[in-house]
Design a protein around this motif. Sequence first.
Motif, mmCIF file in Angstrom:
data_model
loop_
_atom_site.group_PDB
_atom_site.id
_atom_site.type_symbol
_atom_site.label_atom_id
_atom_site.label_comp_id
_atom_site.label_asym_id
_atom_site.label_seq_id
_atom_site.Cartn_x
_atom_site.Cartn_y
_atom_site.Cartn_z
ATOM 1 N N LYS A 1 0.829 -1.208 0.000
ATOM 2 C CA LYS A 1 0.000 0.000 0.000
ATOM 3 C C LYS A 1 0.864 1.259 0.000
ATOM 4 O O LYS A 1 0.537 2.252 -0.678
ATOM 5 C CB LYS A 1 -0.921 -0.007 1.230
ATOM 6 N N SER A 2 1.949 1.223 0.767
ATOM 7 C CA SER A 2 2.853 2.379 0.786
ATOM 8 C C SER A 2 3.447 2.614 -0.590
ATOM 9 O O SER A 2 3.559 3.771 -1.066
ATOM 10 C CB SER A 2 3.964 2.161 1.818
ATOM 11 N N GLU A 3 3.852 1.564 -1.238
ATOM 12 C CA GLU A 3 4.404 1.685 -2.599
ATOM 13 C C GLU A 3 3.356 2.266 -3.557
ATOM 14 O O GLU A 3 3.683 3.100 -4.411
ATOM 15 C CB GLU A 3 4.856 0.312 -3.073
ATOM 16 N N TYR A 4 2.120 1.843 -3.380
ATOM 17 C CA TYR A 4 1.048 2.353 -4.249
ATOM 18 C C TYR A 4 0.814 3.843 -3.992
ATOM 19 O O TYR A 4 0.640 4.632 -4.940
ATOM 20 C CB TYR A 4 -0.228 1.564 -3.994
ATOM 21 N N LEU A 5 0.828 4.241 -2.722
ATOM 22 C CA LEU A 5 0.636 5.656 -2.405
ATOM 23 C C LEU A 5 1.773 6.504 -2.963
ATOM 24 O O LEU A 5 1.540 7.588 -3.542
ATOM 25 C CB LEU A 5 0.546 5.836 -0.882
ATOM 26 N N ALA A 6 3.004 6.048 -2.803
ATOM 27 C CA ALA A 6 4.152 6.796 -3.323
ATOM 28 C C ALA A 6 4.097 6.891 -4.837
ATOM 29 O O ALA A 6 4.366 7.959 -5.425
ATOM 30 C CB ALA A 6 5.451 6.127 -2.872
ATOM 31 N N ALA A 7 3.751 5.798 -5.484
ATOM 32 C CA ALA A 7 3.656 5.812 -6.944
ATOM 33 C C ALA A 7 2.546 6.743 -7.402
ATOM 34 O O ALA A 7 2.688 7.434 -8.418
ATOM 35 C CB ALA A 7 3.397 4.398 -7.452
ATOM 36 N N GLY A 8 1.476 6.811 -6.619
ATOM 37 C CA GLY A 8 0.394 7.713 -6.993
ATOM 38 C C GLY A 8 0.796 9.169 -6.887
ATOM 39 O O GLY A 8 0.470 9.978 -7.771
ATOM 40 N N LEU A 9 1.504 9.533 -5.803
ATOM 41 C CA LEU A 9 1.947 10.918 -5.637
ATOM 42 C C LEU A 9 2.947 11.315 -6.726
ATOM 43 O O LEU A 9 2.873 12.416 -7.305
ATOM 44 C CB LEU A 9 2.578 11.093 -4.250
ATOM 45 N N THR A 10 3.901 10.440 -6.986
ATOM 46 C CA THR A 10 4.900 10.720 -8.024
ATOM 47 C C THR A 10 4.230 10.889 -9.380
ATOM 48 O O THR A 10 4.580 11.794 -10.170
ATOM 49 C CB THR A 10 5.926 9.585 -8.081
ATOM 50 N N ASN A 11 3.265 10.036 -9.660
ATOM 51 C CA ASN A 11 2.591 10.107 -10.952
ATOM 52 C C ASN A 11 1.783 11.402 -11.080
ATOM 53 O O ASN A 11 1.794 12.048 -12.151
ATOM 54 C CB ASN A 11 1.678 8.897 -11.119
ATOM 55 N N ASP A 12 1.104 11.801 -10.022
ATOM 56 C CA ASP A 12 0.327 13.042 -10.080
ATOM 57 C C ASP A 12 1.233 14.239 -10.357
ATOM 58 O O ASP A 12 0.909 15.128 -11.186
ATOM 59 C CB ASP A 12 -0.427 13.259 -8.764
ATOM 60 N N LEU A 13 2.375 14.270 -9.669
ATOM 61 C CA LEU A 13 3.306 15.382 -9.865
ATOM 62 C C LEU A 13 3.871 15.385 -11.278
ATOM 63 O O LEU A 13 3.924 16.429 -11.953
ATOM 64 C CB LEU A 13 4.451 15.291 -8.846
ATOM 65 N N GLN A 14 4.266 14.222 -11.761
ATOM 66 C CA GLN A 14 4.863 14.150 -13.087
ATOM 67 C C GLN A 14 3.838 14.456 -14.185
ATOM 68 O O GLN A 14 4.184 15.063 -15.206
ATOM 69 C CB GLN A 14 5.466 12.764 -13.317
ATOM 70 N N GLN A 15 2.574 14.086 -13.966
ATOM 71 C CA GLN A 15 1.543 14.407 -14.955
ATOM 72 C C GLN A 15 1.325 15.921 -15.032
ATOM 73 O O GLN A 15 1.123 16.482 -16.126
ATOM 74 C CB GLN A 15 0.215 13.696 -14.603
ATOM 75 N N ASP A 16 1.393 16.581 -13.865
ATOM 76 C CA ASP A 16 1.266 18.045 -13.860
ATOM 77 C C ASP A 16 2.431 18.692 -14.599
ATOM 78 O O ASP A 16 2.249 19.668 -15.370
ATOM 79 C CB ASP A 16 1.205 18.563 -12.419
ATOM 80 N N LEU A 17 3.667 18.195 -14.369
ATOM 81 C CA LEU A 17 4.838 18.747 -15.048
ATOM 82 C C LEU A 17 4.728 18.525 -16.559
ATOM 83 O O LEU A 17 5.083 19.422 -17.364
ATOM 84 C CB LEU A 17 6.117 18.094 -14.519
ATOM 85 N N SER A 18 4.255 17.368 -16.949
ATOM 86 C CA SER A 18 4.121 17.082 -18.374
ATOM 87 C C SER A 18 3.094 18.009 -19.011
ATOM 88 O O SER A 18 3.293 18.514 -20.125
ATOM 89 C CB SER A 18 3.711 15.619 -18.576
ATOM 90 N N THR A 19 2.017 18.262 -18.323
ATOM 91 C CA THR A 19 0.984 19.171 -18.848
ATOM 92 C C THR A 19 1.538 20.597 -18.977
ATOM 93 O O THR A 19 1.275 21.304 -19.968
ATOM 94 C CB THR A 19 -0.244 19.150 -17.924
ATOM 95 N N ARG A 20 2.299 21.033 -17.947
ATOM 96 C CA ARG A 20 2.893 22.372 -18.000
ATOM 97 C C ARG A 20 3.881 22.510 -19.153
ATOM 98 O O ARG A 20 3.863 23.499 -19.903
ATOM 99 C CB ARG A 20 3.598 22.669 -16.675
ATOM 100 N N ASP A 21 4.753 21.497 -19.331
ATOM 101 C CA ASP A 21 5.744 21.577 -20.397
ATOM 102 C C ASP A 21 5.088 21.553 -21.775
ATOM 103 O O ASP A 21 5.582 22.198 -22.716
ATOM 104 C CB ASP A 21 6.746 20.416 -20.283
ATOM 105 N N LYS A 22 4.005 20.836 -21.902
ATOM 106 C CA LYS A 22 3.295 20.829 -23.176
ATOM 107 C C LYS A 22 2.710 22.207 -23.471
ATOM 108 O O LYS A 22 2.734 22.690 -24.619
ATOM 109 C CB LYS A 22 2.193 19.782 -23.172
ATOM 110 N N THR A 23 2.177 22.851 -22.420
ATOM 111 C CA THR A 23 1.604 24.199 -22.608
ATOM 112 C C THR A 23 2.700 25.185 -23.019
ATOM 113 O O THR A 23 2.488 26.031 -23.919
ATOM 114 C CB THR A 23 0.929 24.658 -21.305
#
Length: 403
Positions: free
Chosen positions: A134-156
């Motif tokens: 569960k901890s691994e899943y939570l960490a992966a979720g936080l990392t993914n949310d942050l990286q998706q935001d960065l990807s959206t910003r860089d695309k803009t």
Amino acid sequence: MMSRSTIVVLAFAAGAAIFALGLSTTLQRAIGMGPPAKTAILPKPSAPELISSLLSMSDEQIKLAQIDLVDVGPAAIAKRLVVPGSVVPDADRIAHVSVKLSGTVAELRKNIGEDVARDEVIAVLESREVADAKSEYLAAGLTNDLQQDLSTRDKTLWDSRVGTEQQYLRSRNAAAQTEMRLKIARQKLLALGLGEKEITAVPKAPEASLRRQDVRSPISGRVAERKVELGTAVGRDSLETELFVVVDLSRVWVELSVASSDLPLIKEGQQVKISARGLTETATGKIVFVSPLVDKDTRTARVVAEMQNPDRMWRPGSFVTAAIALNERTVPLVVPATAIQKLDGQPIVFVRTKDGFEKRDVVLGEREDQTVEIVSGLTPGEAIAATNTFPLKAELSKPRDED
């Protein structure tokens, strides 16, 4: 003065009279000396007693006599093959509730014999393995949310010609990798036995619940076995993995033994009537499997019938008798066997009239268990006495005085 001959005659007559007085009346009549016999008065032969075919009974009297009424009509009569069998659980309705991780039993919410519903929590485990996942899943979720935001910003930025295409491509690649790690972490939780709703609730769950995992029943039924106690270590390394056995007995199988000589008569889909000693109720099932193999020792084959068991009356392990319908036909009139009585060797039934019952002679046809075909004597729709008919016969057979 009398002569000598006259005296002799008188003496003879007197002696004869004295002799006659000493004889019985029967002998006197026999020799013609007694009084004439009186003519004997014999009783007048009585006429044969007439037995009425009508019995007067009110509705209240019928109820007090516990006489059930049934309307006669058409039904199916079948020729059946009777074979022994036993009740077993339906193999598709047995669930072995096991764990897929190592841990200890923290809660047991169900015991033997208790009913459970599908997806109901029946036990709770505590496991470091599930906490790590569960901890691994939570960490992966936080990392993914942050990286998706960065990807959206860089695309803009790249779309606005402010950022570079190289930066956007690196950001998009990193977002794809974090998304993949999140999916892998999620699949690990699924493999450990967590459901979709449980995984969705992990990010908002309290921290103390991270090490706990609910064990749910995969089917509705009743707990037939419980194999662990509180605090029992379960999981890998030769430890117990099975916690419960849940059985759904709303539908059961009946395993039958059919002689090899009778197998050509047996087909899947045939109706089977199930009965057991000590039970007044019967059940109807259907053959779902006929084994192609014959036991070399008993020369019998395994045949499986399926039947509904909503009241849980048929318990696995019980011995039963099965009557397999080989051929079936519908006849115009049938009555319960308990409705038939015999009077002077003639089968009769009692038909309900407005004033009571009328005796009706009938001609019987084929019989199946407790059902008898009526060839003639009744009309469809007539109501007859189906139970407690012997008292009616006894009342009808009582002598009636002539008027």
